[in-house]
Each structure stands twice: as C-alpha cells, then as structure tokens.
Design a protein around this motif. Structure first.
Motif, PDB file in Angstrom:
ATOM      1  N   ASP A 250       0.891  -1.392  -0.125  1.00  0.00           N
ATOM      2  CA  ASP A 250       0.103  -0.402  -0.251  1.00  0.00           C
ATOM      3  C   ASP A 250       1.129   1.023   0.062  1.00  0.00           C
ATOM      4  OD1 ASP A 250      -1.727   2.436   1.136  1.00  0.00           O
ATOM      5  OD2 ASP A 250      -3.115   0.647   0.856  1.00  0.00           O
ATOM      6  N   ILE A 251       0.656   2.353  -0.906  1.00  0.00           N
ATOM      7  CA  ILE A 251       2.159   3.216  -1.367  1.00  0.00           C
ATOM      8  C   ILE A 251       0.621   4.271  -1.404  1.00  0.00           C
ATOM      9  CG2 ILE A 251       2.622   4.781  -2.385  1.00  0.00           C
ATOM     10  CD1 ILE A 251       3.271   1.531  -3.693  1.00  0.00           C
ATOM     11  N   GLU A 252       0.297   5.053  -0.084  1.00  0.00           N
ATOM     12  CA  GLU A 252      -0.411   6.033   0.384  1.00  0.00           C
ATOM     13  C   GLU A 252      -1.223   5.471   0.073  1.00  0.00           C
ATOM     14  OE1 GLU A 252       1.248   9.600  -0.979  1.00  0.00           O
ATOM     15  OE2 GLU A 252       3.068   9.421   0.920  1.00  0.00           O
ATOM     16  N   GLY A 253      -2.916   4.778   0.067  1.00  0.00           N
ATOM     17  CA  GLY A 253      -3.244   4.176   0.259  1.00  0.00           C
ATOM     18  C   GLY A 253      -3.851   3.502  -1.510  1.00  0.00           C
ATOM     19  N   GLU A 254      -3.173   3.208  -2.195  1.00  0.00           N
ATOM     20  CA  GLU A 254      -3.278   2.745  -3.332  1.00  0.00           C
ATOM     21  C   GLU A 254      -2.308   1.589  -3.497  1.00  0.00           C
ATOM     22  OE1 GLU A 254      -1.688   3.738  -7.674  1.00  0.00           O
ATOM     23  OE2 GLU A 254      -2.510   6.347  -5.727  1.00  0.00           O
ATOM     24  N   GLU A 255      -3.496   0.752  -3.892  1.00  0.00           N
ATOM     25  CA  GLU A 255      -2.255  -0.635  -3.622  1.00  0.00           C
ATOM     26  C   GLU A 255      -2.036  -0.937  -4.865  1.00  0.00           C
ATOM     27  OE1 GLU A 255      -2.366  -4.100  -1.662  1.00  0.00           O
ATOM     28  OE2 GLU A 255      -3.617  -2.997  -1.247  1.00  0.00           O
ATOM     29  N   LEU A 256      -1.063  -1.770  -4.918  1.00  0.00           N
ATOM     30  CA  LEU A 256       0.465  -1.659  -6.023  1.00  0.00           C
ATOM     31  C   LEU A 256      -0.690  -3.453  -6.491  1.00  0.00           C
ATOM     32  CD1 LEU A 256       2.701  -1.967  -7.510  1.00  0.00           C
ATOM     33  CD2 LEU A 256       4.313  -2.666  -6.002  1.00  0.00           C
ATOM     34  N   GLU A 257      -0.939  -3.307  -7.724  1.00  0.00           N
ATOM     35  CA  GLU A 257      -1.402  -4.210  -8.083  1.00  0.00           C
ATOM     36  C   GLU A 257       0.109  -5.834  -9.004  1.00  0.00           C
ATOM     37  OE1 GLU A 257      -2.297  -8.088  -9.006  1.00  0.00           O
ATOM     38  OE2 GLU A 257      -4.094  -6.815  -7.887  1.00  0.00           O
ATOM     39  N   PHE A 258      -0.193  -6.645  -8.081  1.00  0.00           N
ATOM     40  CA  PHE A 258       1.379  -6.942  -9.020  1.00  0.00           C
ATOM     41  C   PHE A 258       1.306  -8.309  -8.724  1.00  0.00           C
ATOM     42  CE2 PHE A 258       3.452  -6.524  -5.190  1.00  0.00           C
ATOM     43  CZ  PHE A 258       4.316  -7.673  -4.366  1.00  0.00           C
ATOM     44  N   SER A 259      -0.405  -9.430  -8.714  1.00  0.00           N
ATOM     45  CA  SER A 259       0.145 -10.430  -8.825  1.00  0.00           C
ATOM     46  C   SER A 259      -0.302 -11.487 -10.056  1.00  0.00           C
ATOM     47  CB  SER A 259      -1.577 -10.443  -7.799  1.00  0.00           C
ATOM     48  OG  SER A 259      -2.127 -10.011  -8.620  1.00  0.00           O
ATOM     49  N   GLY A 260       0.042 -10.793 -10.558  1.00  0.00           N
ATOM     50  CA  GLY A 260       0.068 -10.915 -12.171  1.00  0.00           C
ATOM     51  C   GLY A 260       0.925 -10.904 -12.612  1.00  0.00           C
ATOM     52  N   GLY A 261       1.769 -11.911 -13.537  1.00  0.00           N
ATOM     53  CA  GLY A 261       2.709 -10.903 -14.911  1.00  0.00           C
ATOM     54  C   GLY A 261       3.944 -11.716 -14.051  1.00  0.00           C
ATOM     55  N   PHE A 262       3.991 -13.000 -13.718  1.00  0.00           N
ATOM     56  CA  PHE A 262       5.588 -13.673 -12.888  1.00  0.00           C
ATOM     57  C   PHE A 262       5.705 -14.880 -13.826  1.00  0.00           C
ATOM     58  CE2 PHE A 262       3.621 -12.194  -9.490  1.00  0.00           C
ATOM     59  CZ  PHE A 262       5.303 -11.050  -8.239  1.00  0.00           C
ATOM     60  N   THR A 263       4.797 -15.288 -14.724  1.00  0.00           N
ATOM     61  CA  THR A 263       4.636 -16.509 -15.315  1.00  0.00           C
ATOM     62  C   THR A 263       5.896 -16.595 -16.492  1.00  0.00           C
ATOM     63  OG1 THR A 263       2.171 -16.590 -16.654  1.00  0.00           O
ATOM     64  CG2 THR A 263       3.890 -18.159 -16.964  1.00  0.00           C
ATOM     65  N   ASP A 264       6.176 -14.861 -16.644  1.00  0.00           N
ATOM     66  CA  ASP A 264       8.006 -15.001 -17.625  1.00  0.00           C
ATOM     67  C   ASP A 264       9.031 -14.670 -17.338  1.00  0.00           C
ATOM     68  OD1 ASP A 264       6.072 -16.536 -19.589  1.00  0.00           O
ATOM     69  OD2 ASP A 264       5.648 -15.106 -20.245  1.00  0.00           O
ATOM     70  N   LEU A 265       8.563 -14.046 -16.152  1.00  0.00           N
ATOM     71  CA  LEU A 265       9.675 -13.388 -15.441  1.00  0.00           C
ATOM     72  C   LEU A 265      11.046 -13.963 -15.310  1.00  0.00           C
ATOM     73  CD1 LEU A 265       8.261 -10.917 -12.805  1.00  0.00           C
ATOM     74  CD2 LEU A 265       9.107 -10.744 -14.913  1.00  0.00           C
ATOM     75  N   HIS A 266      11.113 -15.146 -15.067  1.00  0.00           N
ATOM     76  CA  HIS A 266      12.181 -15.902 -15.240  1.00  0.00           C
ATOM     77  C   HIS A 266      12.870 -16.304 -16.657  1.00  0.00           C
ATOM     78  CE1 HIS A 266      11.702 -17.583 -10.958  1.00  0.00           C
ATOM     79  NE2 HIS A 266      13.169 -17.847 -11.077  1.00  0.00           N
ATOM     80  N   ASN A 267      11.875 -16.893 -17.645  1.00  0.00           N
ATOM     81  CA  ASN A 267      12.738 -16.793 -18.562  1.00  0.00           C
ATOM     82  C   ASN A 267      13.479 -15.152 -19.386  1.00  0.00           C
ATOM     83  OD1 ASN A 267      11.211 -19.066 -18.330  1.00  0.00           O
ATOM     84  ND2 ASN A 267      10.077 -18.791 -21.286  1.00  0.00           N
ATOM     85  N   GLN A 268      12.839 -14.346 -18.562  1.00  0.00           N
ATOM     86  CA  GLN A 268      13.255 -12.454 -18.879  1.00  0.00           C
ATOM     87  C   GLN A 268      14.809 -12.870 -18.720  1.00  0.00           C
ATOM     88  OE1 GLN A 268      10.884  -8.857 -18.793  1.00  0.00           O
ATOM     89  NE2 GLN A 268       8.485 -10.524 -19.096  1.00  0.00           N
ATOM     90  N   SER A 269      14.538 -12.890 -17.218  1.00  0.00           N
ATOM     91  CA  SER A 269      15.896 -12.951 -16.381  1.00  0.00           C
ATOM     92  C   SER A 269      17.270 -13.734 -17.178  1.00  0.00           C
ATOM     93  CB  SER A 269      16.095 -13.711 -15.643  1.00  0.00           C
ATOM     94  OG  SER A 269      14.947 -12.765 -14.378  1.00  0.00           O
ATOM     95  N   TYR A 270      16.313 -15.137 -17.572  1.00  0.00           N
ATOM     96  CA  TYR A 270      17.253 -15.731 -18.597  1.00  0.00           C
ATOM     97  C   TYR A 270      18.306 -15.182 -20.060  1.00  0.00           C
ATOM     98  CZ  TYR A 270      17.971 -19.779 -15.904  1.00  0.00           C
ATOM     99  OH  TYR A 270      18.216 -20.639 -15.157  1.00  0.00           O
ATOM    100  N   GLN A 271      16.282 -14.615 -20.021  1.00  0.00           N
ATOM    101  CA  GLN A 271      16.969 -14.100 -22.047  1.00  0.00           C
ATOM    102  C   GLN A 271      17.840 -12.759 -21.674  1.00  0.00           C
ATOM    103  OE1 GLN A 271      13.446 -12.749 -22.751  1.00  0.00           O
ATOM    104  NE2 GLN A 271      12.696 -15.039 -23.276  1.00  0.00           N
ATOM    105  N   ASN A 272      18.161 -12.263 -20.761  1.00  0.00           N
ATOM    106  CA  ASN A 272      19.123 -10.592 -20.179  1.00  0.00           C
ATOM    107  C   ASN A 272      19.892 -11.163 -19.465  1.00  0.00           C
ATOM    108  OD1 ASN A 272      16.794  -8.840 -20.369  1.00  0.00           O
ATOM    109  ND2 ASN A 272      16.308  -8.120 -18.602  1.00  0.00           N
ATOM    110  N   ILE A 273      20.214 -12.605 -18.977  1.00  0.00           N
ATOM    111  CA  ILE A 273      21.864 -13.069 -18.507  1.00  0.00           C
ATOM    112  C   ILE A 273      22.063 -13.476 -19.766  1.00  0.00           C
ATOM    113  CG2 ILE A 273      22.770 -15.518 -17.172  1.00  0.00           C
ATOM    114  CD1 ILE A 273      20.206 -14.421 -15.369  1.00  0.00           C
ATOM    115  N   LEU A 274      21.943 -13.696 -20.923  1.00  0.00           N
ATOM    116  CA  LEU A 274      23.153 -14.802 -22.096  1.00  0.00           C
ATOM    117  C   LEU A 274      23.034 -13.138 -22.647  1.00  0.00           C
ATOM    118  CD1 LEU A 274      19.580 -17.515 -22.457  1.00  0.00           C
ATOM    119  CD2 LEU A 274      22.052 -17.819 -21.924  1.00  0.00           C
ATOM    120  N   VAL A 275      22.718 -12.367 -23.089  1.00  0.00           N
ATOM    121  CA  VAL A 275      23.048 -11.377 -23.611  1.00  0.00           C
ATOM    122  C   VAL A 275      24.312 -10.868 -22.540  1.00  0.00           C
ATOM    123  CG1 VAL A 275      21.273 -11.280 -24.998  1.00  0.00           C
ATOM    124  CG2 VAL A 275      21.168  -9.971 -23.530  1.00  0.00           C
TER     125      VAL A 275
END
Length: 315
Positions: A250-275
């Motif tokens: 909660d940031i000054e009464g506004e909820e940070l919504e980040f419950s979704g969007g996790f599915t491919d974050l490891h893939n993105q991490s690997y893509q960044n590492i590999l380059v």
C-alpha cells in the motif's frame, strides 16, 4: 546453444529454471539434488544426467571440462546456506552462475564472490525478477517523476502460510535460511531499494521463527513491513491457492497490483543474462545488507512506526 548444469533440481523454484533453459533454446546437461523427486525433468530434459550426491555431480562436471565440453552455466536452486559453496565450485571451474535469491546470507560473502570472479574469470548472475515486473517498473518511474523531496508512506504486508514441515526443514533454521525476513522477504527488500533508493534506517519491531516486522526508511519512502508464515495472522480475504496467501503493498492508500505477470519473469531473466545484462554481485548488496542487519538487530519493544498488524501479534 549453451550447456547448463542445475543444482537443486527437486526444489520448489527449479521448474522455473528448467522451463527458462528450455524456452530460451538451450540444453540441460546434468542436474543434482539430494532428493530424487525430480520427475519434472522429463518434461524438459529427459536425457540430462542426474546425481543425488554433490561429489558425483562435481566429478562429472570436471570430467566434462577435461574433455573440452565445459558447461557454460550452472543454475543454483539449492538451500540458501549452500548458495555460496555451490557458486564457488562453479566459478573455480570457469563456469558462469545463475543463482536464486538470496544470493548469499551475509555481506562479507559478496566480497568472496567478487574475488572468485576476478580470479577465475567467470561471472555471478542473480534472479531478481521483481525488477522486471511491469507494475514495479511503472511505480519506479512514478517515484522518479515525483517532486525530488517527496517521501512516500508505504505498508508492506506479506503472509504466506506454511505447515509444520517448514520449521523442521532447513528453512526453519536461521543459520541455513537466514530466517523469515531473509527467506520470504529478501526480494521485497531488493524491490524497495530498486524503487525508493538507498536505505537510511532499519528497525526491527518483532522477530520469531514464524514472523518478523519492522520499519525501513529509504531516500524516497517510509516503509512499515510485516512478514509471516503463520496462518493465524491471515486476514479473511487471504487468497486460496497452493497455500493461503495475503500480499499487499500500500503506497499512500493506493494498492500496488502485481499479483499477475510472474509467469515469464524467469525467462526474461535468462534472456537478459544470456546477452550479458544480468544482475551481478553488487546489485544484491543492498538487500543482503538489509536482511543481515534485520537478523542481528536489537528488537524495539515500543516502536513509533509500527505496522498495523503488529498489535495483533503482540496481543
């Protein structure tokens, strides 16, 4: 195509690494875990070699090196206290590392890793996937665009229920897991540093084997935080999934919504590492120093900036 090894193949997070290796077009050559419940490997790399003893794994890796088939990367998903020795093994053999959080348990271990990188010419990469989440990047941009003297008030609450097994496993021992704040919270503290800048104050208001709470000040935020694995602390609107979970930023009464969007974050991490754009040793310093200080800090009994749930816990 890069060749990978994997340590900790039976762990909770290992399937994300198997998927990332496969979906980025690379090959798992060998894996190990002291537990043999690794059937998930068949969905990705059924031909990979597998060992239940580190000595067998290390011997196999060293034999590959002698025959000119050296691994390019070793992914490390082992228990927290084993991250450092497993990374040292990889670096000594000139193999780059991709390691899960927390990278290490203590800040002095970061210096060890830097020495090994320099001595053996291999690199440590870490998984800090929250830095790649679109909602968190958007919040970071919002904070950067705010007036320079604006300091945000934040409540961080994370409750993820765990059964009796948790405290009987390596996760229940501070010297192995780092304790609750480290094991389930280190990625949040990295995220807070990523968004709000350098840390200025670190208070601990409560600490036991299941729960920890305190107060952090960053350049751009005042954060009251509460972390727990105790189901008794869960609110009625906890989310039913693999386990009952409640997560709120909660940031000054506004909820940070980040419950979704996790599915491919490891893939993105690997893509960044590999380059060559992975997060290295120094990127982990702020979070590692934060949790190490929490582990050793004197608990403040009557805090001024207590998290709202602390009263419920202390009765």
């Amino acid at each position: 195509m890069k060749n990978f090894g994997l340590i900790g193949a039976a762990g909770y997070i290992a399937p994300r690494h198997l998927k990332a290796i496969k979906e980025t077009g690379h090959n798992l050559v060998v894996a190990m875990d002291v537990n043999d419940s690794v059937g998930i490997m068949d969905s990705h790399f059924p031909e990979a070699e597998f060992f239940t003893e580190f000595e067998q794994f290390s011997g196999y890796v060293e034999d590959l090196k002698q025959t000119g088939q050296k691994l390019d990367y070793i992914a490390i998903c082992s228990p927290n206290y084993l991250h450092l020795p497993h990374m040292k093994f990889a670096l000594q053999n000139g193999i780059d590392v991709i390691c899960e959080k927390p990278l290490v348990l203590n800040a002095e271990d970061l210096e060890t890793l830097k020495r090994y990188e320099e001595q053996y010419g291999a690199k440590v990469n870490s998984i800090l996937q929250l830095r790649l989440h679109p909602s968190i990047i958007a919040l970071r941009d919002k904070v950067a665009a705010a007036p320079i003297d604006k300091v945000f008030d934040v409540n961080l609450t994370y409750l993820t229920s765990r059964g009796k097994w948790y405290l009987k496993s390596w996760k229940g021992f501070d010297e192995k897991s780092g304790g609750v704040a480290t094991n389930i919270g280190v990625h949040f503290y990295d995220m807070l540093h990523f968004i709000f800048g350098d840390i200025k104050k670190n208070e601990v208001h409560y600490r036991d084997e299941k729960t920890s709470s305190g107060y952090l000040e960053y350049e751009r935020a005042r954060v009251r935080w509460f972390l727990s694995i105790d189901a008794n602390h869960l609110p009625d609107n906890a989310v039913q999934g693999e386990k009952l979970t409640y997560r709120s930023i909660d940031i000054e009464g506004e909820e940070l919504e980040f419950s979704g969007g996790f599915t491919d974050l490891h893939n993105q991490s690997y893509q960044n590492i590999l380059v060559g754009n992975g997060y290295g040793v120094e990127d982990n310093r702020a979070a590692i120093e934060t949790v190490a200080e929490m582990r050793n800090a004197e608990v403040i009994d009557f805090p001024v900036n207590a998290h709202p749930l602390l009263e419920k816990v202390k009765g």
